[in-house]
Design an enzyme around this catalytic site. Structure first.
Site, PDB file in Angstrom:
ATOM      1  N   TYR A  48      38.975  87.604  57.783  1.00 50.96           N
ATOM      2  CA  TYR A  48      40.181  87.444  58.588  1.00 50.96           C
ATOM      3  C   TYR A  48      39.996  86.241  59.507  1.00 50.96           C
ATOM      4  O   TYR A  48      38.905  86.024  60.046  1.00 50.96           O
ATOM      5  CB  TYR A  48      40.456  88.699  59.425  1.00 50.96           C
ATOM      6  N   ASP A  62      45.507  82.022  73.842  1.00 47.41           N
ATOM      7  CA  ASP A  62      46.326  82.362  72.684  1.00 47.41           C
ATOM      8  C   ASP A  62      47.787  82.499  73.109  1.00 47.41           C
ATOM      9  O   ASP A  62      48.332  83.598  73.204  1.00 47.41           O
ATOM     10  CB  ASP A  62      45.820  83.669  72.060  1.00 47.41           C
ATOM     11  N   ASP A  89      46.096  84.342  60.499  1.00 43.60           N
ATOM     12  CA  ASP A  89      47.155  84.589  61.476  1.00 43.60           C
ATOM     13  C   ASP A  89      47.990  83.318  61.613  1.00 43.60           C
ATOM     14  O   ASP A  89      47.497  82.295  62.089  1.00 43.60           O
ATOM     15  CB  ASP A  89      46.492  84.965  62.805  1.00 43.60           C
ATOM     16  N   ASP A  91      50.769  83.106  63.424  1.00 47.30           N
ATOM     17  CA  ASP A  91      51.595  83.231  64.629  1.00 47.30           C
ATOM     18  C   ASP A  91      53.059  83.508  64.256  1.00 47.30           C
ATOM     19  O   ASP A  91      53.338  84.397  63.471  1.00 47.30           O
ATOM     20  CB  ASP A  91      51.457  81.983  65.503  1.00 47.30           C
ATOM     21  N   HIS A 116      49.913  86.436  58.052  1.00 48.72           N
ATOM     22  CA  HIS A 116      50.940  87.267  58.668  1.00 48.72           C
ATOM     23  C   HIS A 116      51.752  86.444  59.655  1.00 48.72           C
ATOM     24  O   HIS A 116      51.261  85.523  60.307  1.00 48.72           O
ATOM     25  CB  HIS A 116      50.365  88.535  59.313  1.00 48.72           C
ATOM     26  N   GLU A 118      54.559  86.891  62.850  1.00 49.33           N
ATOM     27  CA  GLU A 118      54.883  87.891  63.864  1.00 49.33           C
ATOM     28  C   GLU A 118      56.278  87.686  64.443  1.00 49.33           C
ATOM     29  O   GLU A 118      56.912  86.647  64.226  1.00 49.33           O
ATOM     30  CB  GLU A 118      53.842  87.869  64.974  1.00 49.33           C
ATOM     31  N   CYS A 126      48.796  87.372  73.459  1.00 54.90           N
ATOM     32  CA  CYS A 126      47.919  88.205  72.658  1.00 54.90           C
ATOM     33  C   CYS A 126      48.602  89.547  72.437  1.00 54.90           C
ATOM     34  O   CYS A 126      49.256  90.090  73.340  1.00 54.90           O
ATOM     35  CB  CYS A 126      46.585  88.401  73.385  1.00 54.90           C
ATOM     36  N   ARG A 161      53.985  91.047  60.922  1.00 52.42           N
ATOM     37  CA  ARG A 161      53.426  91.695  62.102  1.00 52.42           C
ATOM     38  C   ARG A 161      54.548  91.940  63.102  1.00 52.42           C
ATOM     39  O   ARG A 161      55.364  91.048  63.365  1.00 52.42           O
ATOM     40  CB  ARG A 161      52.353  90.803  62.732  1.00 52.42           C
ATOM     41  N   GLU A 191      51.227  96.062  65.556  1.00 48.49           N
ATOM     42  CA  GLU A 191      50.265  95.693  66.592  1.00 48.49           C
ATOM     43  C   GLU A 191      50.280  96.689  67.751  1.00 48.49           C
ATOM     44  O   GLU A 191      51.314  97.248  68.122  1.00 48.49           O
ATOM     45  CB  GLU A 191      50.590  94.286  67.107  1.00 48.49           C
ATOM     46  N   ASN A 213      44.482  96.805  63.543  1.00 49.95           N
ATOM     47  CA  ASN A 213      43.736  95.809  64.311  1.00 49.95           C
ATOM     48  C   ASN A 213      42.762  96.513  65.251  1.00 49.95           C
ATOM     49  O   ASN A 213      43.165  97.128  66.228  1.00 49.95           O
ATOM     50  CB  ASN A 213      44.715  94.945  65.111  1.00 49.95           C
TER      51      ASN A 213
END
Length: 309
Positions: A48, A62, A89, A91, A116, A118, A126, A161, A191, A213
């Site tokens: 990952y 982040d 990821d 974003d 993924h 989101e 985060c 996500r 999440e 996660n």
């Protein structure tokens, strides 16, 4: 030696085969290409690549400061060092639906097995912090639809996500997950789930793989693989674990050097030279050199008749 001999297409097919509900495949987070090799050597299922880790590695928080180019380049460097499939990821997809479409093709080109997208908007946070903002469902549906339409390899995994749990609750997570599957999502990443019953509820609500996660210091307890498998989870990520471990030890070594004037007290906890050479497969490179450059250039007398041959 050099890069993986498993093609990106083969990695994507492997990922599709392994993501069975209830198997809880483990994907530790790689923070650099060498850590991806270590993850593979230790027998894990995949790699990952966390957006937070990529941002932190650049010295940023982040909050959406990294670009598509930075993420695709670094994720590709990590993915190509391992035979395992790597998920990154992405974003929010780095922009509007057309940007999301380009993101998918750039990540395919970089050799990733999946990503993924989101449902936050910038400035993002985060996933385990409070005060997150999520876009309207229709906006997120467009992101996922654009991602699904843009991919060229049908095995490239598109995961949706959702961060809506901390904003609107579990029922909203389930409603949004169903809509995103209908839009083309191959998997769901809910999440900041509160407990195992919430993971189970999401797994029962959708007929695609669900990700858990297991990040430290977050909203969820650090459940075991078996506990998550029992809820129906298909994949478990440990996104920042290796970065936190490495930086924690780096800080302790620096403190020792500052206090003692030497790193001697921390040497026993370091990766040895021999182990590092083993991990980078130094011997294979040596055999390659020996096999190809297996001759010696003779000394030439510049005064001889053969000097200019």
């Amino acid at each position: 030696m050099l890069y993986s001999h498993v093609t990106p297409e083969q990695k994507r097919a492997s990922l599709r085969e392994m993501l069975v509900p209830g198997t809880a495949r483990q994907f530790p987070g790689a923070f650099n290409p060498l850590s991806a090799k270590l993850i593979e050597e230790k027998g894990f299922d995949g790699v990952y690549i966390s957006g937070a880790v990529l941002a932190n590695d650049l010295g940023f928080p982040d909050i959406g400061l990294t670009t598509l180019t930075e993420v695709a380049t670094r994720a590709g460097q990590i993915a190509r060092m391992s035979d395992l499939p790597a998920i990154v990821d992405a974003d929010t997809g780095f922009g509007e639906p057309m940007n999301v479409a380009r993101t998918i093709q750039e990540l395919e080109h970089a050799g990733l097995a999946g990503c993924h997208i989101e449902d936050q908007f910038n400035p993002k946070r985060c996933g385990h912090l409070d005060g997150k903002n999520v876009v309207e469902l229709n906006t997120m549906v467009k992101r996922i639809a654009a991602a699904a339409d843009a991919r060229r390899d049908p095995n490239f995994l598109i995961m949706a996500r959702t961060d809506v749990r901390g904003v609107e609750g579990l029922d909203a997570v389930i409603d949004r997950a169903k809509a995103l599957v209908d839009a083309g999502a191959d998997a769901i990443f809910p999440e900041a789930m509160k407990d195992l019953t919430e993971f189970e509820a999401v797994c029962k609500a959708v007929d695609v793989p669900v990700l858990a996660n297991m990040t430290e210091f977050g909203k969820s307890d650090l459940f075991t693989r078996q506990q998550l498998a029992d809820t129906g989870v298909a994949i478990v990520i440990y996104p920042v674990t290796l970065l936190r471990s490495a930086m924690g030890e780096a800080e302790r070594v620096l403190d020792a050097i500052a206090a003692d004037g030497t790193q001697e007290s921390r040497v026993d906890s370091m990766l040895t030279r021999a182990r590092l050479y083993e991990l980078v497969d130094y011997e294979a490179y040596n055999r390659f050199d020996t096999g190809i450059f297996n001759f010696q250039v003779p000394d030439l007398d510049i005064h001889s008749n053969n000097a200019n041959l």
